[in-house]
Design an enzyme around this catalytic site. Structure first.
Site: not given
Lengths: 589, 256
Positions: A437-438
């Site tokens: 998610e980054g």
């Protein structure tokens, strides 16, 4: 031994402290969801998680998912299918969604806080409903009316599941490198390419799976500005199998019951979502919620690990207290809670985690305010806080979460390292939160490179305004001085760090890459100091003998004396800039 | 069918119970309350009976006015149609049973009333039997399986040593429910919302024409169980230790 109990009391406390009644219940669409009702929903949800999902956590970890190359199928561990059916039948997955499509229309903040319990009882399971949630959000924002009508009812009910197909072998963090192609065909497009690391890309929990796939149209400009988003269902309306096949599942360190799939698109039929070449927009819609949720993963498993460590510590006798008065003469050894270092470890976890839970409650409620409050200024302020603090929750929540699970294991000694306790699984399961998610560094770049300069620095001013308002409210209360003093100092220091970093970065962009991660941690600690001051102020209203008041004040004190000082260290690391990294000769590596 | 169910609000099964300073009651501060576990089986059976035979379910509770919270989430949200809460605090089980029987009679027309076999707080095992006796209805205790046909019922009850007894009878009846009769469902979240609007009547004894009467029994003294004594470590290698363990179990503990 698994002792987890959902921390519903602390969730309720934080909803109260961060103004559920004034900020959420006052919004017309949420009028039915008063705090009592909200807690009834969370209690039933938690009961199911503990009764049904928790017993599947260890077995799911041991058994894992099974991929069959013959038919590209993925089978989830025993019990998951029935659990998913029960979860959706009771509508536990529908809390925040639009009633028009079968959702409950309840505040997003409730489903967000509930997800802590879901993750703590079975993180693998939570990945399926989590990804579907992301797709629902993207479709609500950018789907056509026909697409919404076609997909949302079944995605909201849970009959269908969703995925996000972003990553490819050559493109992870840098999505501009996406090479999957989409060519016009009939009323839609045909997609060809390979996607990797697709969570719940294939499974047996639902009758259909709807993929949101990033791909390039033939006339796409190069890089990130040429990415479009497409809906690609596993089964088409006529029941035929769309050629998007699972090519295998990854063998991972943790979350073994969550299939991580290679997905091969072999001319799969898809339909454009939103405008051509603007696919990243659809992604960013669900980004805040998804990143918030990843931060909660840290909170959830740290809480579960803490409870295990505490149960162990309360039972364990080892060595003598260094204070003769505390020695228990009826036994050969003292309970390990007499040892200050055991307390240090437990309070490290407790103080940071309860602080993070408060931060999550504050920002999750701001999310509701930003979408639904009547007053535009209030919406804007909430949006600023969500944008600014989401990368902090994702990054610090996951990093501290991992550290906290490790610290909990340390309390338990060798026992924590064995499979007799669930902590080693938590440690493997939570580690991914720092990556997906980054990555956490991407969060730091988002904070420093995008959020700080946004609207001429307005986001930071909104946050500083909240801190100043609290300091002013507490100015005449001598009981708060032990908190407000350091909060004021550290806010000032953060402000100074921000200015100096801004000046250095405008002269040399590379500085940002070198200092952003440390800056985020400094910012996170100031944010938690604010949260703890809010919590302390709230419990000072309670009776002096109230156990909650005593527990919260002592934990706040520990945070201020033993954790907050780390902020100064991060500030010093930011101040030294990039040279010690960038000057190093490449041969050094 | 018209179906009644009796439900008591008690501390949660996993609540930490402390005896109050008076030695006759427990500390209620900070204790979480819910519907007594066996009464949950009664509610579940009422719902299953309605699902099979149609009709209406009314629940009856004698307790504090604050019980409405638990009744909404633990009874109405699951499928009970309406609740009657008699806000009295009788001193003994007979008083509670008299009020329940009066409320059931006042409402009238029931084919069957379900109760738990006991409540998890007092564990007197008396309410179902007393209510049946006061109403003059058929009654079976500790039921683990149940069928209805016309105005007849057939109930299986657990007896000691694993013996099962099958009892047949004519309605109306009071059925007291045992663990194993069914598995309690979870409330669907939308049903928790709907339960907020279902009828819940809070009434005093006068409104149902009931009278708990003077208590005939009272609690003399409550005491926590004695602290568990420390365990004993048996020394020696496995073979010796096993022999010693068997000897201790047979000669000292006398459990073999």
């Amino acid at each position: 031994m698994d002792v987890y109990r959902p921390p519903l009391d602390d969730i309720r406390f934080n909803l109260e402290v961060f103004g559920y009644a004034e900020r959420i219940e006052s919004i017309e669409r949420f009028a039915d969801f008063d705090l009592e009702t909200a807690m009834s929903l969370l209690e039933e949800y938690s009961k199911f998680c503990v009764d049904v999902l928790k017993p599947l956590n260890a077995s799911g970890d041991t058994v894992g998912v099974r991929f069959d190359p013959a038919d590209h199928s993925v089978t989830t561990p025993d019990g998951f299918k029935a659990a998913y059916a029960g979860f959706t039948e009771n509508a536990f997955n529908t809390i925040p969604w639009n009633p028009e499509f079968g959702g409950m229309g309840a505040p997003f903040s409730l489903s967000t806080l509930a997800s802590e319990v879901l993750i703590a009882t079975n993180k693998s399971f939570s990945m399926c409903t989590g990804l579907t949630a992301g797709l629902i959000e993207a479709l609500e924002a950018y789907g056509t009316d026909a697409q919404k009508e076609h997909y949302l009812h079944k995605l909201v009910s849970g009959e269908w599941a969703g995925t996000m197909c972003l990553t490819e072998p050559q493109c992870g963090t840098d999505l501009g490198l996406v090479s999957t192609t989409a060519v016009p065909s009939g009323d839609g497009f045909e997609l060809t390419g390979t996607k990797i690391w697709i969570t719940f890309g294939e499974h047996d929990l639902t009758e259909n799976i709807v993929h949101l796939v990033l791909a390039r149209l033939p006339d796409a400009p190069p890089g990130i500005k040429g990415i479009s988003a497409f809906l690609v269902p596993k089964f088409l309306d006529d029941g035929s199998r769309n050629p998007i096949f699972c090519g295998g599942t990854d063998h991972k360190m943790g979350i073994h019951a969550s299939p991580t799939c290679v997905m091969n698109l072999e001319g799969a039929k898809g339909w454009l979502v939103g405008e051509a070449h603007k696919g990243m927009r659809s992604m960013f819609v669900m980004m805040n919620a998804a990143r918030l949720n990843v931060g909660i993963e840290g909170v959830a498993l740290a809480e579960a690990a803490y409870q295990a460590a505490l149960a162990f510590a309360k039972d364990r006798r080892q060595s003598r207290s260094l204070s003769p008065k505390k020695q228990d003469r009826t036994s050969d050894a003292d309970n390990i809670l007499v040892h200050p270092d055991v307390r240090r470890m437990l309070l490290n976890v407790k103080s940071t985690n309860e602080g993070l839970r408060g931060l999550v409650a504050w920002i999750a409620m701001s999310y509701d305010v930003m979408h639904h409050a009547a007053d535009a200024a209030e919406r804007e302020k909430a949006e600023d806080l969500v944008a600014l603090l989401t990368p902090i929750i994702k990054s610090y929540g996951s990093e501290r979460g991992f550290a906290n699970v490790s610290e909990s294991m340390q309390v338990m000694g060798g026992a924590g390292y064995t499979k007799d306790w669930p902590v080693e699984q938590y440690m493997r399961d939570v580690r991914i939160a720092m990556i997906y998610e980054g990555t956490n560094h991407i969060q730091a770049l988002d904070l420093v490179g995008r959020k700080l300069p946004m609207h001429g620095g307005r986001l930071m001013r909104v946050f500083a305004g909240e801190v100043t308002a609290l300091l002013r409210e507490c100015a005449d209360d001598p009981r708060m001085a032990e908190f407000t003093g350091p909060l004021k100092d550290e806010s000032k220091r953060l402000n100074a760090t921000t200015m100096e970093m801004g000046a250095a970065a405008s002269a040399d962009h590379e500085v940002i890459g070198a200092v952003a991660s440390n800056y985020l941690n400094q910012f996170a600690l100031v944010t938690l100091a604010y949260v703890w001051a809010k919590q302390a102020k709230a419990v000072l209203e309670l009776d002096e003998a109230d156990p909650k008041r005593r527990s919260k004040l002592q934990t706040a004190r520990f945070f201020y004396q033993m954790v907050l000082p780390e902020a100064a260290t991060y500030a010093r690391k930011v101040a030294v800039g990039k040279a010690c990294m960038t000057d190093a000769d490449p041969d050094l590596f | 069918m018209k179906i009644g169910v009796c439900a008591k609000i008690t501390p949660d099964a996993d609540a930490r119970i402390k005896v109050a300073a008076d030695g006759q009651s427990i500390v209620l501060d900070g204790v979480k309350f819910g519907i007594s576990d066996y009464d949950e089986y009664a509610i579940e059976e009422a719902i299953r009976t309605k699902e099979k035979h149609g009709g209406e379910i009314v629940s009856f509770t004698v307790g504090d006015a604050s019980a409405d919270k638990q009744l909404r989430s633990g009874a109405l949200a699951l499928g009970v149609d309406r609740s009657v809460l008699v806000t009295e605090n009788p001193g003994d089980p007979l008083g509670i049973a008299k009020l329940l029987a009066a409320a059931i009679q006042k409402e009238g027309g029931f084919d069957v009333v379900f109760t738990g076999k006991s409540t998890i707080d007092q564990q007197n095992f008396q309410i179902g039997t007393m209510v049946a006796e006061l109403l003059g209805w058929a009654h079976v205790t500790q039921v683990t399986a149940l069928e209805f046909e016309g105005n007849q019922f057939k109930a299986t009850r657990n007896m000691d040593a694993g013996i099962r007894q099958v009892v047949a009878g004519t309605l109306p009846a009071v059925i007291s429910c045992e663990d194993g009769l069914n598995t309690v469902r979870y409330a669907k979240l939308p049903d928790i919302m709907k339960a907020k609007k279902k009828p819940l009547d809070s009434v005093g004894a006068g409104a149902i024409g009931g009278d708990a009467g003077a208590a005939r029994s009272s609690v003399g003294n409550l005491a926590p169980p004695p602290a568990r004594p420390a365990g004993r470590m048996i020394e020696g290698d496995a073979a010796t230790a096993a022999k010693e363990l068997v000897r201790l179990l047979r000669d000292e503990a006398k459990v073999l």
